[in-house]
Design a protein around this motif. Structure first.
Motif, PDB file in Angstrom:
ATOM      1  N   GLN A   1       0.808  -1.228   0.000  1.00 56.05           N
ATOM      2  CA  GLN A   1       0.000   0.000   0.000  1.00 56.05           C
ATOM      3  C   GLN A   1       0.839   1.276   0.000  1.00 56.05           C
ATOM      4  OE1 GLN A   1      -2.327  -0.699   3.550  1.00 56.05           O
ATOM      5  NE2 GLN A   1      -3.887  -1.892   2.449  1.00 56.05           N
ATOM      6  N   LEU A   2       2.153   1.161  -0.241  1.00 55.83           N
ATOM      7  CA  LEU A   2       3.015   2.347  -0.218  1.00 55.83           C
ATOM      8  C   LEU A   2       2.742   3.282  -1.388  1.00 55.83           C
ATOM      9  CD1 LEU A   2       6.438   0.872   0.972  1.00 55.83           C
ATOM     10  CD2 LEU A   2       4.905   2.402   2.223  1.00 55.83           C
ATOM     11  N   GLY A   3       2.237   2.758  -2.478  1.00 54.54           N
ATOM     12  CA  GLY A   3       1.906   3.614  -3.616  1.00 54.54           C
ATOM     13  C   GLY A   3       2.941   3.597  -4.723  1.00 54.54           C
ATOM     14  N   PHE A   4       3.614   2.457  -4.922  1.00 56.88           N
ATOM     15  CA  PHE A   4       4.559   2.350  -6.035  1.00 56.88           C
ATOM     16  C   PHE A   4       3.803   2.419  -7.363  1.00 56.88           C
ATOM     17  CE2 PHE A   4       7.442   0.545  -2.872  1.00 56.88           C
ATOM     18  CZ  PHE A   4       8.664   1.058  -3.279  1.00 56.88           C
ATOM     19  N   PRO A   5       4.360   3.080  -8.374  1.00 55.57           N
ATOM     20  CA  PRO A   5       3.766   3.042  -9.720  1.00 55.57           C
ATOM     21  C   PRO A   5       3.726   1.605 -10.239  1.00 55.57           C
ATOM     22  CG  PRO A   5       5.414   4.781  -9.558  1.00 55.57           C
ATOM     23  CD  PRO A   5       5.547   3.973  -8.310  1.00 55.57           C
ATOM     24  N   ASP A   6       2.840   1.360 -11.196  1.00 53.10           N
ATOM     25  CA  ASP A   6       2.661  -0.013 -11.660  1.00 53.10           C
ATOM     26  C   ASP A   6       3.903  -0.583 -12.319  1.00 53.10           C
ATOM     27  OD1 ASP A   6       2.606   1.502 -13.917  1.00 53.10           O
ATOM     28  OD2 ASP A   6       0.671   0.771 -14.651  1.00 53.10           O
ATOM     29  N   ARG A   7       4.828   0.268 -12.791  1.00 48.00           N
ATOM     30  CA  ARG A   7       6.041  -0.274 -13.405  1.00 48.00           C
ATOM     31  C   ARG A   7       6.955  -0.934 -12.369  1.00 48.00           C
ATOM     32  NH1 ARG A   7       7.008   5.350 -13.597  1.00 48.00           N
ATOM     33  NH2 ARG A   7       8.881   6.048 -12.484  1.00 48.00           N
ATOM     34  N   TYR A   8       6.634  -0.768 -11.081  1.00 42.29           N
ATOM     35  CA  TYR A   8       7.426  -1.393 -10.018  1.00 42.29           C
ATOM     36  C   TYR A   8       6.746  -2.653  -9.467  1.00 42.29           C
ATOM     37  CZ  TYR A   8      10.385   2.727 -10.059  1.00 42.29           C
ATOM     38  OH  TYR A   8      11.253   3.718 -10.443  1.00 42.29           O
TER      39      TYR A   8
ATOM     40  N   VAL B   1      -0.741 -13.961   2.314  1.00 36.57           N
ATOM     41  CA  VAL B   1       0.174 -12.983   1.725  1.00 36.57           C
ATOM     42  C   VAL B   1       0.049 -12.990   0.201  1.00 36.57           C
ATOM     43  CG1 VAL B   1       2.618 -12.409   1.381  1.00 36.57           C
ATOM     44  CG2 VAL B   1       1.782 -13.023   3.660  1.00 36.57           C
ATOM     45  N   LEU B   2      -0.070 -14.181  -0.380  1.00 40.59           N
ATOM     46  CA  LEU B   2      -0.225 -14.282  -1.829  1.00 40.59           C
ATOM     47  C   LEU B   2      -1.519 -13.605  -2.295  1.00 40.59           C
ATOM     48  CD1 LEU B   2       0.959 -17.977  -2.292  1.00 40.59           C
ATOM     49  CD2 LEU B   2       2.083 -15.959  -3.249  1.00 40.59           C
ATOM     50  N   GLU B   3      -2.583 -13.763  -1.516  1.00 42.22           N
ATOM     51  CA  GLU B   3      -3.854 -13.109  -1.868  1.00 42.22           C
ATOM     52  C   GLU B   3      -3.709 -11.588  -1.795  1.00 42.22           C
ATOM     53  OE1 GLU B   3      -6.537 -14.326  -3.046  1.00 42.22           O
ATOM     54  OE2 GLU B   3      -6.175 -16.472  -2.824  1.00 42.22           O
ATOM     55  N   ILE B   4      -2.976 -11.105  -0.793  1.00 42.64           N
ATOM     56  CA  ILE B   4      -2.735  -9.656  -0.689  1.00 42.64           C
ATOM     57  C   ILE B   4      -1.981  -9.173  -1.918  1.00 42.64           C
ATOM     58  CG2 ILE B   4      -1.389  -7.922   0.563  1.00 42.64           C
ATOM     59  CD1 ILE B   4      -2.095  -9.421   3.145  1.00 42.64           C
ATOM     60  N   GLY B   5      -0.946  -9.932  -2.305  1.00 44.58           N
ATOM     61  CA  GLY B   5      -0.172  -9.557  -3.492  1.00 44.58           C
ATOM     62  C   GLY B   5      -1.001  -9.595  -4.754  1.00 44.58           C
ATOM     63  N   LYS B   6      -1.843 -10.605  -4.877  1.00 44.23           N
ATOM     64  CA  LYS B   6      -2.683 -10.721  -6.078  1.00 44.23           C
ATOM     65  C   LYS B   6      -3.610  -9.516  -6.210  1.00 44.23           C
ATOM     66  CE  LYS B   6      -6.510 -12.793  -6.164  1.00 44.23           C
ATOM     67  NZ  LYS B   6      -7.654 -13.707  -6.036  1.00 44.23           N
ATOM     68  N   ASN B   7      -4.153  -9.056  -5.087  1.00 41.57           N
ATOM     69  CA  ASN B   7      -5.067  -7.906  -5.120  1.00 41.57           C
ATOM     70  C   ASN B   7      -4.322  -6.579  -5.317  1.00 41.57           C
ATOM     71  OD1 ASN B   7      -7.298  -9.580  -4.689  1.00 41.57           O
ATOM     72  ND2 ASN B   7      -7.068  -9.477  -2.473  1.00 41.57           N
ATOM     73  N   ALA B   8      -3.029  -6.542  -4.942  1.00 39.54           N
ATOM     74  CA  ALA B   8      -2.281  -5.283  -5.018  1.00 39.54           C
ATOM     75  C   ALA B   8      -1.612  -5.086  -6.372  1.00 39.54           C
ATOM     76  CB  ALA B   8      -1.225  -5.234  -3.905  1.00 39.54           C
ATOM     77  N   LEU B   9      -1.114  -6.169  -6.987  1.00 38.12           N
ATOM     78  CA  LEU B   9      -0.380  -6.037  -8.242  1.00 38.12           C
ATOM     79  C   LEU B   9      -1.339  -5.730  -9.391  1.00 38.12           C
ATOM     80  CD1 LEU B   9       2.218  -8.918  -7.875  1.00 38.12           C
ATOM     81  CD2 LEU B   9       2.428  -6.525  -7.233  1.00 38.12           C
ATOM     82  N   ARG B  10      -0.819  -4.985 -10.369  1.00 39.57           N
ATOM     83  CA  ARG B  10      -1.665  -4.576 -11.489  1.00 39.57           C
ATOM     84  C   ARG B  10      -1.450  -5.399 -12.751  1.00 39.57           C
ATOM     85  NH1 ARG B  10       0.296   0.448  -8.780  1.00 39.57           N
ATOM     86  NH2 ARG B  10       1.899  -1.129  -8.486  1.00 39.57           N
TER      87      ARG B  10
END
Length: 268
Positions: free
Chosen positions: A175-182, A209-218
């Protein structure tokens, strides 16, 4: 009464009447014996008929049980073959998904790496706006510093077995707000945390943790890779329904990607 009357008559008649009385008694006895024998014969016939019917019923029951057993065996064989066919189909789909996911992840990693290199070059271009460059550079640098510190917090919590806190603190990185290229950086972070949790036999926390990542990544390719890991962990614990659900979600994402690429190809 009859015998008594006969005796009295014999007394009255005298010795001459005795032979006729004895003959009458013998005839009555023969009739009684014949009647008893007839009853016994009829009873034997009834018993034989009952035994024959019981034997026939037992044979019918045995035949019915054999037919039922054969039908059950045939149905079990059909189900086994159907299950094997479904498993083979699912395994083929899983292999295809895994191969496609690995290819997409490698391609996405290369594209994101290239994008990051372009981004870094753009930040130091002399003809660009120095204010915009410095502002973007400072933002990314601050995000990486925060992510690094948060990463260390997560690693220490794993060492201390504070598993619920691990999940919460990992979510803060997402949730830090990295742009999608990161997304590649975030994907690597998720992979490292999941590996450490699995080493600690904390598979359920790894799935969270994997579910959190799946929802966060674009990037869909990154989501597919995380879904594959979720499916593998579920399958490891024989939770096949959940594993199938994750694999099918990965297949759906890949199919959508293929459709989008097919639509983009004529334009290129």
């Amino acid at each position: 009464m009859i015998r008594k009357a006969l005796v009295m008559m014999l007394v009255a008649l005298g010795p001459l009447a005795m032979p006729r009385v004895w003959a009458a008694d013998d005839a009555a006895g023969d009739q009684e014996r014949a009647k008893v024998e007839e009853e016994q014969k009829r009873a034997e016939q009834e018993r034989a008929r009952a035994e024959a019917e019981a034997k026939k019923a037992a044979e019918e029951q045995k035949k019915h049980e054999a037919e039922l057993k054969a039908a059950q065996a045939k149905e079990q064989q059909r189900r086994t073959e159907e299950l094997r066919r479904v498993q083979e189909q699912l395994q083929a789909e899983m292999q295809w998904v895994q191969k496609a996911a690995e290819q997409e992840i490698r391609r996405a990693q290369e594209e994101m790496k290239h994008a990051q290199e372009i981004g870094r070059v753009h930040l130091i271009e002399p003809w660009g706006n120095p204010w915009e460059q410095d502002k973007e550079f400072d933002k990314i640098r601050v995000l990486f510093d925060m992510a690094e510190a948060q990463h260390e917090i997560v690693m220490m919590m794993i060492e201390d077995n504070r598993i619920d806190d691990v999940v919460k603190e990992t979510q803060k990185i997402m949730q830090l707000g990295f742009p999608d290229r990161y997304d590649l950086f975030l994907l690597n972070e998720i992979d490292e945390v999941v590996d450490r949790l699995v080493q600690k036999s904390q598979d359920d926390a790894a799935i969270r943790v994997l579910e959190i990542g799946k929802n966060a990544l674009r990037h869909p390719e990154a989501k597919v890779g995380l879904l594959m890991q979720v499916a593998k962990i579920h399958r490891k614990h024989k939770r096949n329904d959940l594993a199938i659900q994750a694999y099918r979600e990965a297949i759906s994402l890949n199919q959508r990607l293929l459709t989008e690429k097919a639509q983009e190809s004529p334009k290129k």
